[in-house]
Design a protein around this motif. Sequence first.
Motif, mmCIF file in Angstrom:
data_model
loop_
_atom_site.group_PDB
_atom_site.id
_atom_site.type_symbol
_atom_site.label_atom_id
_atom_site.label_comp_id
_atom_site.label_asym_id
_atom_site.label_seq_id
_atom_site.Cartn_x
_atom_site.Cartn_y
_atom_site.Cartn_z
ATOM 1 N N LEU A 140 5.484 -4.922 1.689
ATOM 2 C CA LEU A 140 4.010 -4.464 1.851
ATOM 3 C C LEU A 140 3.930 -3.162 1.106
ATOM 4 N N LEU A 141 4.849 -2.467 0.877
ATOM 5 C CA LEU A 141 4.799 -1.160 -0.080
ATOM 6 C C LEU A 141 4.482 -1.655 -1.521
ATOM 7 N N ALA A 142 5.450 -2.881 -1.831
ATOM 8 C CA ALA A 142 5.068 -3.226 -3.289
ATOM 9 C C ALA A 142 3.750 -3.812 -3.595
ATOM 10 N N TYR A 143 3.214 -4.439 -2.494
ATOM 11 C CA TYR A 143 1.737 -5.011 -2.649
ATOM 12 C C TYR A 143 0.964 -4.040 -2.751
ATOM 13 N N CYS A 144 0.710 -2.962 -1.976
ATOM 14 C CA CYS A 144 -0.155 -1.887 -2.000
ATOM 15 C C CYS A 144 0.176 -1.116 -3.238
ATOM 16 N N ALA A 145 1.353 -0.988 -3.701
ATOM 17 C CA ALA A 145 1.520 -0.061 -4.848
ATOM 18 C C ALA A 145 0.986 -0.732 -5.967
ATOM 19 N N VAL A 146 1.009 -2.188 -6.059
ATOM 20 C CA VAL A 146 0.669 -2.626 -7.441
ATOM 21 C C VAL A 146 -0.905 -2.777 -7.390
ATOM 22 N N LEU A 147 -1.681 -2.899 -6.048
ATOM 23 C CA LEU A 147 -2.953 -2.749 -6.010
ATOM 24 C C LEU A 147 -3.523 -1.358 -6.300
ATOM 25 N N ILE A 148 -2.846 -0.465 -5.949
ATOM 26 C CA ILE A 148 -3.138 1.019 -6.200
ATOM 27 C C ILE A 148 -3.195 1.198 -7.983
ATOM 28 N N VAL A 149 -2.065 0.767 -8.273
ATOM 29 C CA VAL A 149 -1.867 1.028 -9.823
ATOM 30 C C VAL A 149 -3.018 0.474 -10.662
ATOM 31 N N ILE A 150 -3.317 -0.903 -10.273
ATOM 32 C CA ILE A 150 -4.311 -1.496 -10.975
ATOM 33 C C ILE A 150 -5.490 -0.924 -10.802
ATOM 34 N N ALA A 151 -5.829 -0.474 -9.445
ATOM 35 C CA ALA A 151 -7.322 0.092 -9.345
ATOM 36 C C ALA A 151 -7.347 1.392 -10.019
ATOM 37 N N VAL A 152 -6.598 2.271 -9.966
ATOM 38 C CA VAL A 152 -6.257 3.530 -10.650
ATOM 39 C C VAL A 152 -5.891 3.627 -12.062
ATOM 40 N N GLY A 153 -5.279 2.727 -12.655
ATOM 41 C CA GLY A 153 -5.028 2.785 -13.802
ATOM 42 C C GLY A 153 -5.881 2.149 -14.767
ATOM 43 N N GLY A 154 -6.718 1.466 -14.181
ATOM 44 C CA GLY A 154 -7.730 0.686 -14.920
ATOM 45 C C GLY A 154 -8.923 1.592 -15.375
ATOM 46 N N THR A 155 -9.680 1.046 -16.684
ATOM 47 C CA THR A 155 -10.878 1.913 -17.209
ATOM 48 C C THR A 155 -12.297 1.326 -16.581
ATOM 49 N N HIS A 156 -13.237 2.044 -16.860
ATOM 50 C CA HIS A 156 -14.572 1.419 -16.389
ATOM 51 C C HIS A 156 -14.754 0.864 -15.147
ATOM 52 N N PHE A 157 -16.136 0.846 -14.562
ATOM 53 C CA PHE A 157 -16.447 0.260 -13.472
ATOM 54 C C PHE A 157 -15.947 1.062 -12.256
ATOM 55 N N PHE A 158 -16.132 2.328 -12.348
ATOM 56 C CA PHE A 158 -15.247 3.242 -11.339
ATOM 57 C C PHE A 158 -15.764 2.943 -9.959
ATOM 58 N N THR A 159 -17.023 2.607 -9.771
ATOM 59 C CA THR A 159 -17.373 2.481 -8.341
ATOM 60 C C THR A 159 -17.050 1.007 -7.968
ATOM 61 N N SER A 160 -16.413 0.413 -8.539
ATOM 62 C CA SER A 160 -15.765 -0.997 -8.155
ATOM 63 C C SER A 160 -14.368 -0.720 -7.656
ATOM 64 N N LYS A 161 -13.753 0.433 -7.953
ATOM 65 C CA LYS A 161 -12.365 0.492 -7.491
ATOM 66 C C LYS A 161 -12.242 0.328 -6.153
ATOM 67 N N PRO A 162 -12.949 0.824 -5.070
ATOM 68 C CA PRO A 162 -12.777 0.590 -3.657
ATOM 69 C C PRO A 162 -12.732 -0.989 -3.337
ATOM 70 N N ARG A 163 -13.587 -1.673 -3.983
ATOM 71 C CA ARG A 163 -13.430 -3.319 -3.927
ATOM 72 C C ARG A 163 -12.012 -3.615 -4.384
ATOM 73 N N PHE A 164 -11.679 -3.165 -5.508
ATOM 74 C CA PHE A 164 -10.135 -3.518 -5.718
ATOM 75 C C PHE A 164 -9.329 -3.215 -4.710
ATOM 76 N N LEU A 165 -9.542 -2.112 -3.980
ATOM 77 C CA LEU A 165 -8.433 -1.725 -3.089
ATOM 78 C C LEU A 165 -8.808 -2.260 -1.554
ATOM 79 N N LEU A 166 -9.808 -3.000 -1.521
ATOM 80 C CA LEU A 166 -10.060 -3.565 -0.343
ATOM 81 C C LEU A 166 -9.055 -4.514 0.523
ATOM 82 N N PRO A 167 -8.432 -5.329 -0.266
ATOM 83 C CA PRO A 167 -7.156 -6.177 -0.069
ATOM 84 C C PRO A 167 -6.012 -5.392 0.527
ATOM 85 N N ALA A 168 -5.933 -4.006 0.307
ATOM 86 C CA ALA A 168 -4.844 -3.284 0.513
ATOM 87 C C ALA A 168 -4.711 -2.795 1.987
ATOM 88 N N PHE A 169 -4.857 -3.798 2.963
ATOM 89 C CA PHE A 169 -5.193 -3.503 4.422
ATOM 90 C C PHE A 169 -3.794 -2.882 5.056
#
Length: 402
Positions: A329-358
């Motif tokens: 579960l830690l690995a799953y959440c860590a990858v989701l956070i890294v992808i969301a935080v490390g990506g450029t553009h579409f800043f307001t879409s980042k909460p959507r990218f984190l939505l699966p990190a339940f």
Amino acid sequence: MGDSPTKTSNALTQRFTPRPASPPQRRPWRFKLRKALPALTLFASVRLTGVIMATLWSLHLGKHPRTVLGLEWDGHWYWHVSQYGYGLVIRPKWGHSVFNDLAFFPLFPGLIRAVDTVLPIGPVNVALLIAWSAALVAAWGVYAVGELLHGRRVGFLLVALWALMPHAIILTMAYTEPLMTAFAAWSLYAVLTRRWLAAATLAVLAGLCRPNGLAVAAAVVTGALAHLWQLRRAGAPTAPRAWAAAATAPLGWLGYVGWVGLRTHNPVGYFHVQSLWGSRFDFGRYTAHMFKHLVVGHDTLVVYLTAAIILGSVLLFVFCVLNRMPLPLLAYCAVLIVIAVGGTHFFTSKPRFLLPAFPLLIPLARHLARSRLRTIVVLLTALAVVSLFYGTYLLTVSPRAL
């Protein structure tokens, strides 16, 4: 007399180690569904209320609710791929972006096309039907993970908190987050119960849904390798299914990225397509720039809340580590956070990218489970008001990308 240190240590190890699969039972899924039914009822009620509010406000604004829910933003791209296949490239007159539909993974539009063939209700209605059905399956999986680790009360509250996330309106749109989360939640459950082939199969499907579906493969690989390491330390025979799961889990994501590479005659063609959209991985520089902008300047409420969700997700991840959440579960959440935080553009879409990190919500659910019923009701009611009104605003009023 108190327990010995060795006994206490063994109890903690068992508590935070994935549980072995239970013996086969007759029709176990019905029993599990009955246990999850209160949580699923709450989830469906909350999200149905969100759909009704969005529908009413869309009609007030002169918009067709089905268009708003099914064809806004990425929903239109998925619809187009489902009807015409890949090949759409849009070059706007402004800026340097090139919008290529190869950026969108194939499973969701493929399902739309397949179901539309046998259920002639229109592709937009089919897309919404798939998304809503997947959201319910995802909620069931979220409950299953929470109940497996910490009991029914935590499972129920985990579903409630996930349903009331600020961007949970996404779960009722023709987007891929519901489908990916459904595969992810049940894959994580399969990892925790050591059903390795099921976990890997679901990880492959998640990897065909979205770019950040790779997080599910990371969870399966982490869980399988941790299990194999435990077997080796114990001197027990190896587990071929765990090896097979670790090798198979990334194949969905790798398969589509490889296919785009072949189609574009470029081994990194998929990442080139993403870069033309403005999406690159810059290790968080763009995100840091946006935070600086919010400190020294000003922006809309949506942008500030996006920053708060990102910070909250990182803080919750720290709590998950401190609470010794299982490694998959830690690995799953860590990858989701890294992808969301490390990506450029579409800043307001980042909460959507984190939505699966339940799983990030598990520490909150555990803390809330120890509260009195009145406290729980008041808090969930307040969250519902904020989530439903904010979700309606995001979908029908805000010009920011979802």
